[in-house]
Design an enzyme around this catalytic site. Sequence first.
Site, PDB file in Angstrom:
ATOM      1  N   LYS A 121       3.802  72.268 -12.062  1.00 49.94           N
ATOM      2  CA  LYS A 121       2.584  71.490 -11.749  1.00 49.94           C
ATOM      3  C   LYS A 121       2.590  71.119 -10.264  1.00 49.94           C
ATOM      4  CE  LYS A 121       2.526  66.920 -12.548  1.00 49.94           C
ATOM      5  NZ  LYS A 121       2.214  66.093 -11.367  1.00 49.94           N
ATOM      6  N   ASN A 122       3.719  70.603  -9.777  1.00 45.71           N
ATOM      7  CA  ASN A 122       3.743  70.081  -8.404  1.00 45.71           C
ATOM      8  C   ASN A 122       3.796  71.166  -7.345  1.00 45.71           C
ATOM      9  OD1 ASN A 122       3.490  67.609  -9.514  1.00 45.71           O
ATOM     10  ND2 ASN A 122       5.625  66.988  -9.226  1.00 45.71           N
ATOM     11  N   ARG A 169      -3.577  61.698  -7.381  1.00 44.57           N
ATOM     12  CA  ARG A 169      -3.136  61.475  -5.999  1.00 44.57           C
ATOM     13  C   ARG A 169      -3.004  62.788  -5.235  1.00 44.57           C
ATOM     14  NH1 ARG A 169      -0.412  58.581  -2.313  1.00 44.57           N
ATOM     15  NH2 ARG A 169       1.118  59.738  -1.091  1.00 44.57           N
ATOM     16  N   CYS A 209      -1.305  53.989  -8.094  1.00 43.16           N
ATOM     17  CA  CYS A 209      -1.228  54.450  -9.475  1.00 43.16           C
ATOM     18  C   CYS A 209      -0.157  53.601 -10.144  1.00 43.16           C
ATOM     19  CB  CYS A 209      -0.898  55.930  -9.530  1.00 43.16           C
ATOM     20  SG  CYS A 209       0.796  56.283  -9.105  1.00 43.16           S
ATOM     21  N   ARG A 225       1.731  53.979  -3.160  1.00 44.11           N
ATOM     22  CA  ARG A 225       1.614  55.362  -2.704  1.00 44.11           C
ATOM     23  C   ARG A 225       0.671  55.511  -1.509  1.00 44.11           C
ATOM     24  NH1 ARG A 225       1.852  59.165  -7.893  1.00 44.11           N
ATOM     25  NH2 ARG A 225       2.762  60.587  -6.367  1.00 44.11           N
ATOM     26  N   ASP A 238      11.433  62.215 -10.947  1.00 44.02           N
ATOM     27  CA  ASP A 238      10.588  62.639 -12.068  1.00 44.02           C
ATOM     28  C   ASP A 238      11.392  62.902 -13.344  1.00 44.02           C
ATOM     29  OD1 ASP A 238       8.266  64.584 -10.027  1.00 44.02           O
ATOM     30  OD2 ASP A 238       8.544  62.428 -10.307  1.00 44.02           O
ATOM     31  N   ILE A 258      12.819  55.927  -5.095  1.00 46.47           N
ATOM     32  CA  ILE A 258      11.648  56.636  -4.577  1.00 46.47           C
ATOM     33  C   ILE A 258      10.368  55.846  -4.779  1.00 46.47           C
ATOM     34  CG2 ILE A 258      10.302  58.764  -4.676  1.00 46.47           C
ATOM     35  CD1 ILE A 258      13.137  59.194  -3.597  1.00 46.47           C
ATOM     36  N   ARG A 309      -1.329  65.691 -18.541  1.00 44.91           N
ATOM     37  CA  ARG A 309      -1.396  65.947 -17.102  1.00 44.91           C
ATOM     38  C   ARG A 309      -0.278  66.885 -16.659  1.00 44.91           C
ATOM     39  NH1 ARG A 309      -1.401  61.110 -13.310  1.00 44.91           N
ATOM     40  NH2 ARG A 309      -1.582  62.917 -11.939  1.00 44.91           N
TER      41      ARG A 309
END
Length: 422
Positions: free
Chosen positions: A22-23, A94, A118, A123, A309, A331, A401
């Site tokens: 996804k990223n 984002r 979020c 962020r 993550d 983070i 998502r």
Amino acid sequence: MDSIVVQGGGELNGQIPIAGAKNACLTLMPATLLSEEPLTLTNAPRLSDIKTMTALLQSLGAEVATMQDGKTLAMSCHSDINTRAEYEIVRKMRASNLVLGPLLAREGHAEVSLPGGCAIGARPMDIHTDGLGLMGAEIELRDGYLHAKAQGGRLKGAVIDFPFASVGATENIMMAATLAKGTTVINNAAREPEIVDLADCLRKMGAQIDGDGTSTITIQGVDRLNGATHPVVTDRIELGTYMLAPAFCGGEVECLGGRLDLVGAFVQKLDMAGIDVTETAKGLKVKRRTDEIKAVDITTEPFPGFPTDLQAQMMALLCTAIGTSVLEEKIFENRFMHAPELIRMGADIEVHGGNATVKGVGKLKGAPVMATDLRASISLILAGLAATGETKVSRVYHLDRGYEHVVRKLSAVGAKIERVSE
Ligand code: EPZ
């Protein structure tokens, strides 16, 4: 709103295919804005975030067609470009902010809504905008939008020292620099595999980039980029998530497409917890050494450190470990929202600021719980797999998502899991 219901107990055995990242996909897609020629991505994941990015790019005038049951994205952007990314779309995700660099590089100006905070943190975008400023962009925040303009109509190369190895800022600046006049050097750049994947794709398009994957990335600007076809790299976060499934439940699971280089620090912690990972011709095979998981301490860091993550998923596992673990989230400022939900399942967790102390309780107990963000949602499902009784996770739109076909993938290895509509 849908929920996912999990009956705990029972080993998991078999194979789980890992999708494209996804990223990576969310930063590869805006790269289509950098060229008038077609950019095609294969191995794309089928996720709602990808649909959101598709809608955003289409609102800017790009054509995005999904084929091969959603795993191929054929994109092109040769018409007049709308350089305003509307709040209505940007607020949903984002990563929409990743159109800022490409729009500035292509058109010399852009209006991009601030994404807003979020669940996991404020962020901000200061590292993005400071870097673009050094490249000659004048950026003003007005009515919730970043109004950006390249002085003289074209960005210029610059030496940029990042105060923090921001993934998104590295991606935005790298894309902007491909068409800037002169050379850009990013010091303290992010080193994530998604950065390397983007650089690989941009090089196929004719960009001149060196050092991706290290802390210093050098980009020599060119006058134009071509089209390309590029496969999205395997999703290391989905990979790490499903590697934990047999750690919770016992049995042996092979994650197809998994690569050790994508999950180095994570595998080290699995080894310390008593979980064996073996490379096979098809991916990574995972099984726990004994029925007992050992407590381990975790600190989240930029790649190649332990990924933030995977923090929620690891916390859920450590709730069942023997001993006490300390998790330090460095983070994001608010990424322990899964803790109260795990406590509802009998976990013993104390959160103090950026630290969580987890005392292993052996078995968790099934309970109704609520997903609060993408990675928290999957950690509750994993916890439910090993808990006694039934766990019902509500608000699974968070899950959609970032994880495709969760019920299908886990059912295929023996999980008792179903999705119900309320
Ligand atoms: C990317 O977000 C990922 N998202 C995140 O994954 C991931 O958690 C994060 O990198 C860290 O690895 C995508 O790639 C789409 P950052 P990004 O810029 O780029 C602060 C998921 O679950 N910061 O490295 O937004 C920021 O507030 C998501 O898939 C600034 O202060 O991450 C955060 O505390 C969640 N100013 C930290 O740096 C800035 O200008 C990390 O942010 C930018 C960031």
